[in-house]
Design an enzyme around this catalytic site. Sequence first.
Site, short mmCIF file in Angstrom:
data_model
loop_
_atom_site.label_atom_id
_atom_site.label_comp_id
_atom_site.label_asym_id
_atom_site.label_seq_id
_atom_site.Cartn_x
_atom_site.Cartn_y
_atom_site.Cartn_z
CD GLN A 144 7.37 8.74 -5.55
OE1 GLN A 144 6.54 9.16 -6.31
NE2 GLN A 144 7.67 7.45 -5.49
CG ASP A 173 -0.27 0.90 -5.30
OD1 ASP A 173 -0.28 -0.14 -6.00
OD2 ASP A 173 -0.91 1.93 -5.60
CG ASP A 187 7.33 2.00 -8.46
OD1 ASP A 187 6.10 2.08 -8.47
OD2 ASP A 187 8.07 2.91 -8.01
CG ASP A 227 14.64 6.57 -14.60
OD1 ASP A 227 13.58 7.18 -14.45
OD2 ASP A 227 15.73 6.92 -14.14
CB ALA A 228 9.53 2.89 -16.80
CG ASP A 259 -1.42 2.07 -11.76
OD1 ASP A 259 -1.99 3.14 -12.01
OD2 ASP A 259 -1.58 1.44 -10.70
#
Lengths: 503, 533
Positions: A233, A287, A307, A341-342, A363
């Site tokens: 990203q 975050d 994450d 990767d989740a 989230d």
Amino acid sequence: MAPLLLVSVFVIATCGLVYELVAGTLASYLLGDSVTQFSTVIGAYLSAMGIGSWLSRYVRRNLVGVFAQVEILVGALGGGSAALLFLLFERVEMFRIVLYADVLAVGILVGIEIPLLLRILKDRFEFSDLVSRVFTFDYAGALFASILFPLLLVPHLGLIQTGFLFGMLNVMVAVWLLFTWPDIPGARPQRGLALAVLLALLAGFIHAEDITGTAEAATYPGKVIHAQSTPYQRIVLTRSGQDLRLYLNGNLQFSSLDEYRYHEALVHPLMASLAQPKRVLIIGGGDGLALREILKYTSVQQVVMVDLDPAMTKLFASNPLLTALNHDALASPKLHIVNRDAFVWLRDAAAAGEPAFDAVLIDLPDPSNYSIGKLYSLTFYRALHDLLKAESRIVVQSTSPLVARKTYWCVADTLAAAGYQVTPYHTYVPSFGEWGFLLAGQRPWRAPGHYPTGLRFVNAEETANMLHFPADMAYVEGGVQRLDNQLLVRHFDEEWSAYQNAW
Amino acid sequence: MNRRHWLTSAAGLAGAAAAGVWLHRAPETVPGELLGADHALGHRLRGGTFPAPSETLTTDVLVVGGGIAGLAAGLRLRDASADFLLAELEEEVGGNSRSGANAISAYPWGAHYVPLPTKESVEVRRLFERLGVITGYDPAGLPVYDDYMLCADPDERLYLHGRWQDGLVPLLGVGANERAEYQRFFDHMAAYKALRGKDGRRAFSIPIDTSSGDPELRALDRLSFRAWLDREGYQGEHLRWLLDYSCRDDYGAGLDHVSAWAGIHYFASRNGRASNAEHDTVLTWAAGNGWLVDKLRTAIADHVRTRALAIRVKDGERPTVDLYLPDENRVVRVRARAVVLAVPRFVAKRLLHGGRFATNDQGFEYSPWLVANLSLDHLPSGPGADLAWDNVVYGSAMLGYVVSTHQSLAMRPKQTVITWYWPLDHLPPAAARQQALGRSTEEWKHLIQTEVLHLHPELKGAIRRIDLRLWGHAMIRPRPGFIWGEARQQALRQHPPIFFAHSDMAGISIFEEAYTFGVKAAEGVLDHLGLRV
């Protein structure tokens, strides 16, 4: 040769109007308020053309040579101006000055063109004939440009490529003159210059996408204080006064002014409803802001954060502005970060006998594409069962039930289809708008009697408000999001683009 | 000329030269190799000389050929605890369902999906239950499939007028008349799907031989698909492209070369349903049908002998098969009580010597294909619809590509392998085969790379490898008159103790047919030997 020069009037008139339209569109695009921007840009441009016409009197010798030079200059400046303005937008404090300087310079050069041409051609035509012919081509070119611009150029090429394309046409007029007109003093070096400019414009035309990419940060309000492209990203952090904002791929993730509302609403209705939560899983949330809230529960012994992007967790563990915001949560000894990767991690963890979690907070970014959509699927929520106990509970951030009502309820329907008892709730976050969450567990959720002290927003009374859904956000059937049929992504795309188009 | 002028011209020229070089930079050569069925070894059959047998083995059953039909026969024999061997010419079993793998992903070399099996595909459903592809049945009796094997959304996109659109039915710039024609055609197909012949059987079914014998329906087999479209007044250019594409995709040949019965079969036979997916979903894996091959191979691994070329089959009460082992340069004679020839008919014909019946391969025509696997540093993109599993190019000689990492649960794979499919149907099969064999690896790579970069300029410099495989006889062609003609009827006849099993006996080359023929042949063998309980 003279008739061909008349054709060149058509070309330069088209180019001239295109530059004006590019500048006007760009100004309204970057600065907003299109009526003001268009009228000031057009006014500045036309008056600059007047200055150019007046200046043309000082050209006394070598009219054709000077005309060619003007063509090269206007091609370079006019052609490259869209790219230049895009690039400079966020780097220059006084962008307006740059914008109007550019408009004036291009206007002056375009203003010199027609008077010079009239003088070049004055011995070859009757005066009345000359004026009528030159202005016919001039206005025809303008008409051509004004039709071409909205219908073909902007939709297919975009502003930057359009600029470069017409810059090349301008320079080609110079090239043609320099190679065919007899006896232009100093023609040879100018030929080299003209070709070099032509190639530079061509290179710009081909690489327009890179320029757009570089200029993308220009679309952020506030000053960009950190920008980084990772394999996953683009992370952009902006600041405007006290307001710190995080954008991922151009989408706002939080504003430091009101993120406490979002994160308190995400974490506490879930956490405070559990007796003694010990093991917590966070999917996404790099975050550290949800983590900050979780760590307020002293019973918590371990938090696993999955994450994907190590750049995110690193940034939020090291940047002082950000660690101040998340209370240095990412440095907690209770935290175990997994940058994977989740979905892949979840299946592996379940197969490897990972102990169950008491609470799972999901989230993730909104389901705006098929890749992220997999993490909102029935299959994913079912696979999660393997890491839960009977009394464990999940919360899912699930976009805006006001803007994307079907999307929100589709997540709810999917959780229900995966065998969970679902409790929907929502709250207002000023920078986001009305925002929705979903609680899920094998047993029905009961509102917590009390919350940790020191919360700024969530309390028992506010919880009751959050559970109430007014008519415009009430349940609609959303369907079930499956891997082989990603309804949710289609709902999301439909609802959010309708919302954005309305503005 | 003064110094300044000279400098500007020199700079201009240098710039021009650099730009010229940049624009005309030759495409870089990409590593990769051309694989193919072992043509040299295969062709030795046609008159090569072999050493005399140096050893004789005995077994109850010998299966010749390790494609899907051979593997299916092997699995059925193993389940009956029969004593058997399976001989495969290549290094790997799997036939055109084989797959490859590299550091990025597994990828298919040919067949890459199976549609939801029909009710009539009893054997395939049984296999899928056994392999966990079907995980159970819902209260309504519909099969529940493993979520991870159902093709993930988005499954298909089409490149048309410079943009990608969702789905394969051309929509961009297609007018109301043509759209109405689509509707008429799909309604027509839906009617055929529901239709039963006078004998009560489905008009179009899988396996093909469970279809109705109604002469009125079978008459459709004598017509080309194009002739049928003419007759029924389907004229739209885009519909015709779609149908031509579909035939080329499934049969390796277009509208003129397949029968109307086969063309309709493509749309009207697949009535499989699922509890947890739409009816038109397919089952797929990174390795394509190589995933199924792997499961089948593992189940019978002890019985498989690769690099063993059957060179002669002698019919008789105790048939013998001579196997040439190229690595040892010797011949082993296998004495069996029954033989399953799980090879295409043109090979069976060459193998069988003397005997009670004639093996004819007249009317059996096979389509050649080229399949390319490209290893990429990033995913392909393009304007319009997002990357899908199957990415088809309107009007292209090559069909398009499937993405091996599509089923991956990872968010965005950084690298991928895409499999490009090219039916070589621009010439009659023999001529196309000959032309294809004459092309060098570099020529193939150049052809593929040109197409790929034309479609995906963003992949310039991102192609790591191009590996190729040429299939001389990839799939049987259901030419007009073949499926319900005499040649196939004759081929269906079994001659115990010699049994035949291959998808060419169905007239269409699909997993369900190959697998079912394999199982049926093995059951014939078991009955013949009195081993079936």
